[in-house]
Design a protein around this motif. Structure first.
Motif, PDB file in Angstrom:
ATOM      1  N   ASP A 208      -5.567  28.447  -1.982  1.00 59.51           N
ATOM      2  CA  ASP A 208      -5.297  27.451  -3.011  1.00 59.51           C
ATOM      3  C   ASP A 208      -5.967  26.128  -2.667  1.00 59.51           C
ATOM      4  N   ILE A 209      -5.882  25.179  -3.616  1.00 63.42           N
ATOM      5  CA  ILE A 209      -6.446  23.843  -3.419  1.00 63.42           C
ATOM      6  C   ILE A 209      -5.423  22.820  -3.908  1.00 63.42           C
ATOM      7  N   VAL A 210      -5.265  21.728  -3.158  1.00 55.90           N
ATOM      8  CA  VAL A 210      -4.351  20.656  -3.548  1.00 55.90           C
ATOM      9  C   VAL A 210      -5.161  19.461  -4.040  1.00 55.90           C
ATOM     10  N   ASP A 211      -4.821  18.967  -5.215  1.00 52.53           N
ATOM     11  CA  ASP A 211      -5.426  17.757  -5.776  1.00 52.53           C
ATOM     12  C   ASP A 211      -4.711  16.563  -5.139  1.00 52.53           C
ATOM     13  N   VAL A 212      -5.421  15.786  -4.317  1.00 52.28           N
ATOM     14  CA  VAL A 212      -4.774  14.698  -3.573  1.00 52.28           C
ATOM     15  C   VAL A 212      -4.465  13.504  -4.473  1.00 52.28           C
ATOM     16  N   ILE A 213      -5.167  13.362  -5.608  1.00 56.32           N
ATOM     17  CA  ILE A 213      -4.895  12.225  -6.502  1.00 56.32           C
ATOM     18  C   ILE A 213      -3.597  12.445  -7.265  1.00 56.32           C
ATOM     19  N   ARG A 214      -3.448  13.607  -7.881  1.00 52.76           N
ATOM     20  CA  ARG A 214      -2.247  13.903  -8.675  1.00 52.76           C
ATOM     21  C   ARG A 214      -1.206  14.681  -7.882  1.00 52.76           C
ATOM     22  N   GLU A 215      -1.533  15.014  -6.631  1.00 46.59           N
ATOM     23  CA  GLU A 215      -0.606  15.689  -5.713  1.00 46.59           C
ATOM     24  C   GLU A 215      -0.022  16.948  -6.361  1.00 46.59           C
TER      25      GLU A 215
ATOM     26  N   VAL B  66      -2.617  15.953   3.121  1.00 49.38           N
ATOM     27  CA  VAL B  66      -2.823  15.448   1.765  1.00 49.38           C
ATOM     28  C   VAL B  66      -2.475  13.971   1.690  1.00 49.38           C
ATOM     29  N   LYS B  67      -1.373  13.597   2.303  1.00 46.89           N
ATOM     30  CA  LYS B  67      -0.945  12.190   2.298  1.00 46.89           C
ATOM     31  C   LYS B  67      -1.981  11.307   2.975  1.00 46.89           C
ATOM     32  N   ASP B  68      -2.507  11.763   4.113  1.00 42.55           N
ATOM     33  CA  ASP B  68      -3.504  10.979   4.855  1.00 42.55           C
ATOM     34  C   ASP B  68      -4.818  10.859   4.057  1.00 42.55           C
ATOM     35  N   ILE B  69      -5.250  11.965   3.453  1.00 40.41           N
ATOM     36  CA  ILE B  69      -6.509  11.954   2.693  1.00 40.41           C
ATOM     37  C   ILE B  69      -6.379  11.031   1.482  1.00 40.41           C
ATOM     38  N   ARG B  70      -5.210  11.043   0.840  1.00 41.83           N
ATOM     39  CA  ARG B  70      -5.012  10.169  -0.328  1.00 41.83           C
ATOM     40  C   ARG B  70      -5.081   8.703   0.072  1.00 41.83           C
ATOM     41  N   GLN B  71      -4.454   8.378   1.196  1.00 41.58           N
ATOM     42  CA  GLN B  71      -4.491   6.995   1.657  1.00 41.58           C
ATOM     43  C   GLN B  71      -5.910   6.582   2.040  1.00 41.58           C
ATOM     44  N   GLU B  72      -6.623   7.492   2.681  1.00 33.42           N
ATOM     45  CA  GLU B  72      -8.023   7.215   3.040  1.00 33.42           C
ATOM     46  C   GLU B  72      -8.865   6.983   1.784  1.00 33.42           C
ATOM     47  N   LEU B  73      -8.620   7.774   0.743  1.00 33.48           N
ATOM     48  CA  LEU B  73      -9.345   7.625  -0.520  1.00 33.48           C
ATOM     49  C   LEU B  73      -9.091   6.247  -1.127  1.00 33.48           C
TER      50      LEU B  73
ATOM     51  N   GLN C 241      -4.833  -4.434  -6.141  1.00 34.31           N
ATOM     52  CA  GLN C 241      -3.548  -3.730  -6.044  1.00 34.31           C
ATOM     53  C   GLN C 241      -3.112  -3.585  -4.589  1.00 34.31           C
ATOM     54  N   ILE C 242      -4.076  -3.313  -3.723  1.00 37.72           N
ATOM     55  CA  ILE C 242      -3.744  -3.174  -2.298  1.00 37.72           C
ATOM     56  C   ILE C 242      -3.228  -4.504  -1.760  1.00 37.72           C
ATOM     57  N   LEU C 243      -3.887  -5.617  -2.115  1.00 38.06           N
ATOM     58  CA  LEU C 243      -3.460  -6.937  -1.659  1.00 38.06           C
ATOM     59  C   LEU C 243      -2.059  -7.282  -2.178  1.00 38.06           C
ATOM     60  N   ASN C 244      -1.728  -6.803  -3.375  1.00 39.73           N
ATOM     61  CA  ASN C 244      -0.399  -7.054  -3.948  1.00 39.73           C
ATOM     62  C   ASN C 244       0.616  -6.011  -3.513  1.00 39.73           C
ATOM     63  N   GLU C 245       0.203  -5.153  -2.550  1.00 46.60           N
ATOM     64  CA  GLU C 245       1.065  -4.098  -2.018  1.00 46.60           C
ATOM     65  C   GLU C 245       1.592  -3.177  -3.128  1.00 46.60           C
ATOM     66  N   GLU C 246       0.706  -2.912  -4.103  1.00 46.68           N
ATOM     67  CA  GLU C 246       1.033  -1.976  -5.180  1.00 46.68           C
ATOM     68  C   GLU C 246       0.372  -0.630  -4.892  1.00 46.68           C
ATOM     69  N   HIS C 247       0.942   0.428  -5.438  1.00 46.53           N
ATOM     70  CA  HIS C 247       0.384   1.770  -5.271  1.00 46.53           C
ATOM     71  C   HIS C 247      -0.356   2.155  -6.550  1.00 46.53           C
ATOM     72  N   PRO C 248      -1.679   2.327  -6.475  1.00 43.23           N
ATOM     73  CA  PRO C 248      -2.434   2.687  -7.685  1.00 43.23           C
ATOM     74  C   PRO C 248      -1.975   4.025  -8.234  1.00 43.23           C
TER      75      PRO C 248
ATOM     76  N   ILE D  24      -6.789   5.374 -10.014  1.00 43.50           N
ATOM     77  CA  ILE D  24      -7.687   5.877  -8.966  1.00 43.50           C
ATOM     78  C   ILE D  24      -8.880   6.587  -9.598  1.00 43.50           C
ATOM     79  N   GLU D  25      -8.608   7.434 -10.601  1.00 45.43           N
ATOM     80  CA  GLU D  25      -9.697   8.157 -11.256  1.00 45.43           C
ATOM     81  C   GLU D  25     -10.649   7.205 -11.965  1.00 45.43           C
ATOM     82  N   ALA D  26     -10.122   6.156 -12.584  1.00 44.80           N
ATOM     83  CA  ALA D  26     -10.987   5.172 -13.251  1.00 44.80           C
ATOM     84  C   ALA D  26     -11.875   4.452 -12.234  1.00 44.80           C
ATOM     85  N   ALA D  27     -11.310   4.138 -11.061  1.00 51.21           N
ATOM     86  CA  ALA D  27     -12.091   3.470 -10.012  1.00 51.21           C
ATOM     87  C   ALA D  27     -13.171   4.394  -9.464  1.00 51.21           C
TER      88      ALA D  27
END
Length: 732
Positions: free
Chosen positions: A191-198, A225-232, A246-253, A258-261
């Protein structure tokens, strides 16, 4: 199907031609040889409903993959010619060109990327970044082509998408990050895990055609998956302002943010999203297709650079052309601008592959070829599905198709016959051939077919050159390597029923100078009546190593020492001189000739006299190998990459050393060693047989042209003596 969709869109009040363009993708599939490009294309066509059966590249049923339509491709299990097709995925039109992986056919990749808007860069999950991966990367950068990467063959032993992604960063200097994590490794890959949509993606059905999504992530990969998402997110934050804020405001995209970026930065050539799977095992293809739609550009999002050509006159009143860079618009209602990027001589005459950049190309339209100035009417338009054709009435802006019965060359631009402007698309890069063979038909009655074959192949392939050596009275064919020329010799036999004999491979040496030297040469000839007189003076110097041209002529004369009417003849004489150097008869590269003085006779000077004076002056520069010019012979050096089991590392390195190779790197992955080295082309003939013998058939290698470098002094003297002996024997 697309035509029906287009008509429906155009007839609706809510859609415009721009909507159709936004739902179109023109992509190429490129990679190192044997990375699985054609297998991936076969799966894409199957999942999009374009074909209804899957056949393997080296399948036992003898059918072969759809995109490998030539018998030679199916026999050898490699792609030789790029093949075009199209399909529909989720209401979007996807035009695809499957390209060869072997470096000998690199022109096929070059011209495909010239007309495509995006690309899938395929990498083997075991071998990772290989020698041809570098070439493909350079080609994508040359034409500004955004790409997504696909790490294939994850079912193979030793496969690792994490290692390959790191190689993309380290070796190709790409800002790459995985968007997926595989579940299971090697034969247990499932299988494959989508790290953006988990989400976990299951591929069910006999051919993996049913994609089932699950919000449950297997425990074995949850932390990864958690580590790869954070790295992304971190990597995107370094290049994308919205994510950084968003990162500076401590928000989670969110996933959408993420896909738009990713889309913004992929189109800006600052990011490479990495997908993974196994085409052969039918895993990961549907998410890759979704990624093509999400992250690669439509024709409206890719800048279309062209040149506006205006006629004028120079200071002497001679006609000149001025080229001004412009940007075209993907508007179907404007004047048509199309580019011929590939030629193929089929059953119904010459087939010209075209990409329409602006306007609409219709059957029966009057067009003008910008290069030749000839006008013609479009007799027939088709869209290609490998070697199959579908007749169409028109090709709109952003589409790829083909025309029949048009006399043109690769790289020609076509304009609407009523266009008020003269516009040309920027040209594509064509590498110089590095190897030649002398060929001749074995039977006299096949001479006509022999000529037809050479004429056709040289027109289809810009890297395949044909010339005639008047001294040896032989026909020479030149190409990018042994396999390249071998394929064309075999095609002469199969397609034209013409057996040919070949000589030993002939290396494309070049001659050059390494020092600046002055010349002052007078050509005089008097044999009664009007004679010939021309004197030229100046200097010759080497061009910088990174110069775009191989020869440069500069007229530095101040005053009227030589009448201006003779300057073109002088330049022509120098250009003729560099086509055949005096050391070994090969072309001279990398020289600048500066004309500073001269003299003319009121009666005896003419164009012939000054042309001969220029040729004599240039030869005088090379008269002494120990003179100020210090002439050298350059030989093509190849970048060679060898992969073999670790137990054969010593014998492989020893073999490369015997072939005068310079080893630049050696890395070990699993039980295989990968050796990178630079080897003179002249020493590589027959290497495939030697490598198979030394490694019990387990070793493989690839090579590509790197540069021309001076031969050792001892080799230079040997080559010069051989050339002198050959000239002496021919004179006798």
């Amino acid at each position: 199907m697309f035509r029906l969709l287009s008509r429906r869109l155009f007839s609706s009040n809510s859609f415009t031609p721009s909507d159709v363009l936004r739902n179109t993708r023109n992509i190429g599939i490129s990679a190192h040889i044997d990375s699985g490009k054609t297998t991936l294309t076969e799966r894409i066509l199957f999942y999009t409903g374009r074909i209804h059966e899957i056949h393997e590249v080296k399948g036992k049923d003898g059918v072969g993959a759809k995109m490998d339509s030539m018998d030679l491709e199916r026999e050898k299990g490699i792609t030789i010619q790029s093949a075009a097709t199209y399909c529909t995925w989720k209401g979007n039109q996807v035009n695809i060109i499957d390209t060869p992986g072997h470096v000998d056919f690199t022109i096929e990749v070059e011209r495909a990327l010239r007309v495509l808007d995006g690309a899938i860069m395929v990498l083997c999950g075991v071998s990772g970044v290989q020698s041809q991966s570098y070439t493909v990367d350079r080609q994508m950068r040359r034409y500004g082509v955004p790409r997504v990467a696909f790490v294939n063959k994850l079912d193979r032993q030793g496969a690792s998408p994490f290692r390959v992604t790191q190689q993309l960063r380290d070796k190709l200097k790409l800002n790459a990050s995985l968007l997926q994590v595989p579940v299971g490794v090697e034969e247990n890959f499932r299988d494959i895990v989508d790290v953006i949509r988990e989400q976990t993606m299951h591929f069910e059905g006999d051919r993996g055609e049913k994609l089932v999504l699950s919000d449950t992530i297997p425990t074995e990969v949850r932390e990864r998956v958690k580590d790869i998402r954070q790295e992304l997110v971190d990597r995107l934050g370094d290049i994308d302002d919205a994510i950084a804020e968003q990162i500076l405001n401590e928000e989670h995209p969110s996933a959408e943010q993420i896909e738009a970026a990713i889309r913004r930065q992929t189109l800006a050539l600052k990011f490479t999203p990495v997908f993974c799977g196994s085409a052969f095992k039918n895993k990961g293809i549907q998410p890759l297709l979704d990624g093509v739609l999400k992250y690669l550009p439509s024709p409206t999002e890719k800048a279309i650079n062209a040149l506006r050509i205006t006629q004028g006159n120079d200071e002497l009143g001679n006609p000149t052309s001025v080229e001004t860079p412009i940007t075209l618009t993907s508007d179907p209602s404007l004047d048509c601008v199309a580019l011929a990027f590939k030629l193929d001589d089929g059953r119904f005459g010459q087939l010209t592959y075209v990409r329409v950049y602006q306007g609409t190309l219709r059957r029966g339209d009057n067009l003008v070829n910008v290069s030749s100035g000839k006008k013609f009417k479009v007799p027939r338009l088709v869209r290609m599905h490998s070697n199959e054709m579908e007749d169409v009435e028109e090709l709109s802006s952003g589409e790829i198709g083909a025309m029949f019965g048009v006399d043109c060359s690769t790289g020609d631009t076509f304009l609407s016959g009523n266009s008020a402007e003269k516009i040309a698309m920027s040209s594509m890069f064509v590498p110089d051939p590095v190897m030649s063979l002398a060929v001749a038909p074995t039977k006299k009655d096949t001479a006509s077919n022999f000529s037809k074959a050479l004429q056709r192949f040289s027109k289809e392939d810009p890297t395949f050159r044909v010339s005639f050596d008047p001294e040896a009275k032989t026909t020479m064919i030149a190409g990018m390597g042994e396999l390249h020329l071998e394929i064309y010799v075999e095609r002469m036999k199969r397609e034209y029923k013409c057996d040919v004999t070949t000589s030993a491979p002939y290396v494309a040496y070049r001659e050059a100078i390494t020092g600046k030297v002055t010349f002052d040469y007078t050509h005089k000839k008097q044999s009664g009546g009007a004679g010939q007189f021309g004197r030229v003076a100046g200097y010759v110097e080497p061009l910088p190593p990174n110069a775009e041209t191989k020869f440069e002529f500069v007229n530095g004369i101040v005053g009227n020492a030589i009448p201006p009417a003779f300057f073109p003849a002088i330049e022509k004489g120098f250009r003729e001189a560099v086509t055949k150097g005096p050391l070994i008869g090969h072309p001279v590269w990398g020289v600048r000739v500066v004309l500073t003085d001269g003299a003319a006779h009121s009666v005896d000077s003419n164009e012939m006299a000054f042309r001969m004076a220029a040729m004599g002056a240039f030869r005088s520069v090379f008269a002494a190998t120990s003179g100020e010019a210090r002439p050298v012979i350059l030989e093509p050096v190849m970048k060679v990459q060898v992969s073999a089991p670790v137990e054969f590392q010593g014998v492989v390195m020893g073999g490369l050393n015997r072939r005068k190779g310079t080893i630049t790197n050696a890395t070990t992955e699993s039980d295989f060693v990968q050796i990178d080295c630079d080897v003179p082309l002249a020493a590589m003939f027959g290497y495939s047989t030697d490598l198979r013998s030394a490694t019990q058939g387990k070793g493989e290698f690839s090579m590509e042209y790197k540069q021309h470098s001076p031969v050792p002094q001892s080799s230079q003297e040997e080559l010069i003596n051989e050339y002198k002996k050959k000239r002496k024997d021919e004179a006798a």
